[in-house]
Every structure is written in structure tokens, then in C-alpha cells.
Write an enzyme that holds these catalytic residues in place. Structure first.
Site, PDB file in Angstrom:
ATOM      1  N   SER A 141      25.501  -4.007  -7.904  1.00 58.39           N
ATOM      2  CA  SER A 141      25.963  -2.647  -7.620  1.00 58.39           C
ATOM      3  C   SER A 141      26.580  -2.645  -6.233  1.00 58.39           C
ATOM      4  O   SER A 141      26.213  -3.469  -5.389  1.00 58.39           O
ATOM      5  CB  SER A 141      24.785  -1.673  -7.664  1.00 58.39           C
ATOM      6  OG  SER A 141      25.142  -0.409  -7.134  1.00 58.39           O
ATOM      7  N   TYR A 154      16.041   0.143  -4.470  1.00 62.37           N
ATOM      8  CA  TYR A 154      17.188  -0.120  -5.349  1.00 62.37           C
ATOM      9  C   TYR A 154      18.206  -1.024  -4.650  1.00 62.37           C
ATOM     10  O   TYR A 154      18.664  -2.022  -5.227  1.00 62.37           O
ATOM     11  CB  TYR A 154      17.841   1.193  -5.765  1.00 62.37           C
ATOM     12  CG  TYR A 154      18.979   1.013  -6.742  1.00 62.37           C
ATOM     13  CD1 TYR A 154      18.735   0.660  -8.068  1.00 62.37           C
ATOM     14  CD2 TYR A 154      20.301   1.192  -6.345  1.00 62.37           C
ATOM     15  CE1 TYR A 154      19.769   0.484  -8.974  1.00 62.37           C
ATOM     16  CE2 TYR A 154      21.342   1.026  -7.241  1.00 62.37           C
ATOM     17  CZ  TYR A 154      21.072   0.675  -8.549  1.00 62.37           C
ATOM     18  OH  TYR A 154      22.112   0.509  -9.436  1.00 62.37           O
TER      19      TYR A 154
END
Length: 245
Positions: A141, A154
Site C-alpha cells: 500500500s 497498518y
């Protein structure tokens, strides 16, 4: 599409029953591959496989459990030699660091980072068995390159995937096993359902919109195909220019 013909090949897409994973599975099947999609919900999995077509096969899996991987790899082996692994399964939540308990941190790391490692480990074993190489695509990501508040866990997981990919690419290049990562930006999915595109996109994203799941699927298809046959250890950023700022 010329150069992206995957006819007669086999792929696994973890977390392939919805969102980005489902889009990736559709792209691979569209290029001729047989695809094993995995997820936790058998009802959703069966529906997803049916929506893709007869070349898609669902296997229930918790990617963080090594025992579940035997069923996935065996299902893929029945279809033919594994050419493509898409390590897509992951979760996201926003929790300020001072409010994050260890169990929340551990759960995300188990799925995002441990699950990515097991995807890599079992894909390599299967590709070594047939000796023809293959392509492993790890879903990172842009939050593994930059970050935001309430994203300690995350961002840590997605940054870990980026460097795991690079280390694996160095280790496996001589075996014709390529390892690359796709880094989506803000993309329409369950994870971004609460984001306001009209408010957020014009100020953050040069292309003034969120990405589409199919656009992530296109990047994965490219990384799986022979069009990227001399690419390994590479990050494919699909974010409308957000990290270029």
C-alpha cells in the site's frame, strides 16, 4: 491482450472473494488462468467464484494459519503448475496508538504480515516443485511508504511487505521466480467506504479521484504476465500521483 495470455496457467489470490482481490481474480481469469480464490466466508466465496466463472475455485482459508495452506496448495495443484501467487488478503482499521491494545496490533499483523509471509513461503515451494518459475505479487500500500495518524500497525505491516518482497526477489531471481509488490492508493473498496471522495481527492490526489479496483487488477495482471518478465523487486504504485507530492 498480447503478452498477457495466461492460458493454461494457475493462480492463487488470497482474499479473493471481494474488493481488490476479486478484481485481480477476474483479470487473471480473463487472461486465461485458472484461479483459486481464498477467504473466510464460504457463502461469499461460493458467490464470488460463481460470478467469475468456471475457471474460479473457492477454498476457505485463514491466511495466518499454516495448516490452511495445504488445502489451498493442493487445490491449485489439481489444476496445474502454479504460475502466479497474489498475496492480497489483509485488514485495516484506524486506532490511535495510545488506545491500541496488543490484541488489535497482533490480529492485524497476523493477517497482513504473517499471511503475506506464508503466501510467499508456500508459493515458492510450489513453484520449485515444477521448476518453471513464476510470479509472486504482494499487495502492499502507499501507506507502507507514507502514513497518517492511527495507522501505526497498518503502515508497519505494509512497509514490512515491501521489504519482504525485495529480500525475496534477491533470493529467488536465479530460480526465475519473480517477486514484486503493488501499492494501491486510495481505492474504492470496503476499506475506504467511509472516505469522502469529493472532499479528499481534489486536495490529495493529482488525478482528482479515487482509484478503481479494476485498475489495481490491471497492475497485478501486468506483474503476472510476460510483459514484466525482467521485473523483480519492483514496487508498482497505483495511486493517481498521491505519493509524487
Amino acid at each position: 491482450m498480447a503478452g498477457q495470455d495466461l492460458a493454461g496457467t494457475v493462480a492463487i489470490v488470497t482474499g479473493g472473494t471481494r474488493g481488490l482481490g476479486l478484481a485481480c481474480a477476474n483479470k487473471l481469469v480473463g487472461a486465461g488462468a485458472h484461479v483459486v480464490i481464498t477467504g473466510l466466508d464460504p457463502v461469499r466465496g461460493a458467490a464470488a467464484a460463481k460470478s467469475i466463472g468456471s475457471s474460479a475455485h473457492f477454498v476457505r482459508q485463514d491466511v495466518s494459519k499454516a495448516a490452511d495452506w495445504a488445502d489451498v496448495v493442493n487445490a491449485a495443484a489439481k489444476l496445474g503448475p502454479l504460475k502466479t501467487m497474489v498475496a492480497n488478503a489483509g485488514i485495516s482499521n484506524f486506532v490511535p496508538m495510545e488506545l491500541m491494545d496488543l490484541e488489535t496490533f497482533r490480529e492485524l499483523m497476523e493477517i497482513n504480515l504473517k499471511g503475506a509471509f506464508l503466501s510467499l513461503k508456500y508459493a515458492v515451494a510450489a513453484m520449485r516443485d515444477h521448476g518453471k518459475g513464476g510470479s509472486i505479487i504482494m499487495m502492499s500500500s502507499i501507506m507502507g511508504r507514507m502514513s497518517a495518524p492511527a495507522n501505526v500497525h497498518y503502515s508497519g505491516s505494509k512497509a514490512g511487505i515491501r521489504l519482504m518482497m525485495k529480500a525475496a526477489a534477491l533470493e529467488l531471481g536465479a530460480e526465475k521466480i519473480r517477486v514484486n509488490a503493488v501499492l494501491p492508493g486510495i481505492t474504492h473498496s470496503d476499506m475506504t467506504a467511509g472516505f469522502d471522495e469529493a472532499e479528499t481527492a481534489p486536495t490529495l490526489i493529482p488525478m482528482k479521484r479515487f482509484g478503481l479496483a479494476d485498475e489495481i487488477g490491471d497492475a497485478v495482471l501486468f506483474a503476472a504476465s510476460d510483459r514484466s518478465k525482467f521485473m523483480t523487486g519492483t514496487e508498482l504504485i497505483v495511486d493517481g500521483g498521491l505519493v509524487a507530492r
